[in-house]
Design a protein around this motif. Structure first.
Motif, PDB file in Angstrom:
ATOM      1  N   CYS A 102       0.836  -1.204   0.000  1.00  0.00           N
ATOM      2  CA  CYS A 102       0.000   0.000   0.000  1.00  0.00           C
ATOM      3  C   CYS A 102       0.865   1.247   0.000  1.00  0.00           C
ATOM      4  N   ILE A 103       0.594   2.173  -0.904  1.00  0.00           N
ATOM      5  CA  ILE A 103       1.370   3.411  -0.969  1.00  0.00           C
ATOM      6  C   ILE A 103       0.518   4.604  -0.557  1.00  0.00           C
ATOM      7  N   GLY A 104      -0.593   4.311   0.112  1.00  0.00           N
ATOM      8  CA  GLY A 104      -1.445   5.379   0.622  1.00  0.00           C
ATOM      9  C   GLY A 104      -2.195   6.125  -0.464  1.00  0.00           C
ATOM     10  N   ALA A 105      -2.363   5.476  -1.609  1.00  0.00           N
ATOM     11  CA  ALA A 105      -3.110   6.116  -2.691  1.00  0.00           C
ATOM     12  C   ALA A 105      -4.301   5.237  -3.044  1.00  0.00           C
ATOM     13  N   CYS A 106      -4.969   4.760  -2.020  1.00  0.00           N
ATOM     14  CA  CYS A 106      -6.032   3.791  -2.233  1.00  0.00           C
ATOM     15  C   CYS A 106      -7.239   4.401  -2.920  1.00  0.00           C
ATOM     16  N   LYS A 107      -7.618   3.798  -4.000  1.00  0.00           N
ATOM     17  CA  LYS A 107      -8.853   4.168  -4.670  1.00  0.00           C
ATOM     18  C   LYS A 107      -9.354   2.918  -5.368  1.00  0.00           C
ATOM     19  N   ASN A 108     -10.548   2.549  -5.054  1.00  0.00           N
ATOM     20  CA  ASN A 108     -11.125   1.358  -5.666  1.00  0.00           C
ATOM     21  C   ASN A 108     -11.504   1.641  -7.111  1.00  0.00           C
ATOM     22  N   GLN A 109     -10.731   1.060  -8.017  1.00  0.00           N
ATOM     23  CA  GLN A 109     -10.999   1.269  -9.435  1.00  0.00           C
ATOM     24  C   GLN A 109     -11.614  -0.015  -9.990  1.00  0.00           C
ATOM     25  N   GLY A 110     -12.897  -0.170  -9.789  1.00  0.00           N
ATOM     26  CA  GLY A 110     -13.582  -1.359 -10.277  1.00  0.00           C
ATOM     27  C   GLY A 110     -13.008  -2.640  -9.721  1.00  0.00           C
TER      28      GLY A 110
ATOM     29  N   ARG B 181      -3.638  -4.160  -5.780  1.00  0.00           N
ATOM     30  CA  ARG B 181      -4.206  -5.382  -5.224  1.00  0.00           C
ATOM     31  C   ARG B 181      -5.694  -5.372  -5.525  1.00  0.00           C
ATOM     32  N   THR B 182      -6.278  -6.569  -5.624  1.00  0.00           N
ATOM     33  CA  THR B 182      -7.726  -6.636  -5.774  1.00  0.00           C
ATOM     34  C   THR B 182      -8.343  -6.383  -4.404  1.00  0.00           C
ATOM     35  N   MET B 183      -9.598  -5.989  -4.369  1.00  0.00           N
ATOM     36  CA  MET B 183     -10.274  -5.753  -3.090  1.00  0.00           C
ATOM     37  C   MET B 183     -10.244  -7.034  -2.252  1.00  0.00           C
TER      38      MET B 183
ATOM     39  N   CYS C  11      -7.982 -12.278 -10.994  1.00  0.00           N
ATOM     40  CA  CYS C  11      -8.921 -11.499 -11.813  1.00  0.00           C
ATOM     41  C   CYS C  11     -10.356 -12.012 -11.685  1.00  0.00           C
ATOM     42  N   PHE C  12     -10.532 -13.241 -11.171  1.00  0.00           N
ATOM     43  CA  PHE C  12     -11.886 -13.792 -11.025  1.00  0.00           C
ATOM     44  C   PHE C  12     -12.729 -13.001 -10.024  1.00  0.00           C
ATOM     45  N   SER C  13     -12.080 -12.319  -9.109  1.00  0.00           N
ATOM     46  CA  SER C  13     -12.829 -11.575  -8.094  1.00  0.00           C
ATOM     47  C   SER C  13     -13.254 -10.194  -8.601  1.00  0.00           C
ATOM     48  N   LEU C  14     -12.858  -9.879  -9.836  1.00  0.00           N
ATOM     49  CA  LEU C  14     -13.180  -8.561 -10.381  1.00  0.00           C
ATOM     50  C   LEU C  14     -14.434  -8.584 -11.240  1.00  0.00           C
ATOM     51  N   PRO C  15     -15.103  -7.441 -11.325  1.00  0.00           N
ATOM     52  CA  PRO C  15     -16.214  -7.360 -12.274  1.00  0.00           C
ATOM     53  C   PRO C  15     -15.654  -7.497 -13.696  1.00  0.00           C
TER      54      PRO C  15
END
Ligand SMILES: [Zn+2]
Length: 105
Positions: free
Chosen positions: A5-13, A21-23, A73-77
């Motif tokens: 983590c580099i402190g730039a967390c943003k959930n991009q899909g 990292r995936t959610m 990638c299976f956990s992604l939309p």
């Protein structure tokens, strides 16, 4: 505890914009062992890879190609990768996170 983590967390899909990292991986991060965290770090940093991303040529890891039964990638939309340079090969996390989400009708 190690973390990419580099402190730039943003959930991009489903993929973190900062560390890619995936959610799924972020949620389980505190529960898994040091060894598994190490393995995920290797994949994120390209130290462990199965092929080069067809779009950016960075090394990336497809867990299926590596003989696993599932892939991160299976956990992604689902993404629309129809404009990908080579749709038969998986894209890296960075490129995949830039793709638009598939619209399901
Ligand atoms: Zn890429």
């Amino acid at each position: 505890m190690k973390s990419p983590c580099i402190g730039a967390c943003k959930n991009q899909g489903g993929i973190c914009k900062g560390c890619h990292r995936t959610m799924d991986e972020i949620v389980k991060w505190v529960q898994i062992g040091e060894e598994e965290r190490e393995a995920i770090m290797d994949k994120l940093l390209g130290r462990m890879s199965t092929h080069a991303c067809p779009e950016c040529n960075e090394p990336m890891q497809c867990d299926i190609s590596a003989g696993e039964s599932s892939c991160w990638c299976f956990s992604l939309p689902t993404r629309d990768v129809s404009d990908s340079a080579d749709s038969s090969v998986c894209l890296c996390r960075k490129c995949l996170s830039k793709k638009a989400l598939s619209v399901s009708y």
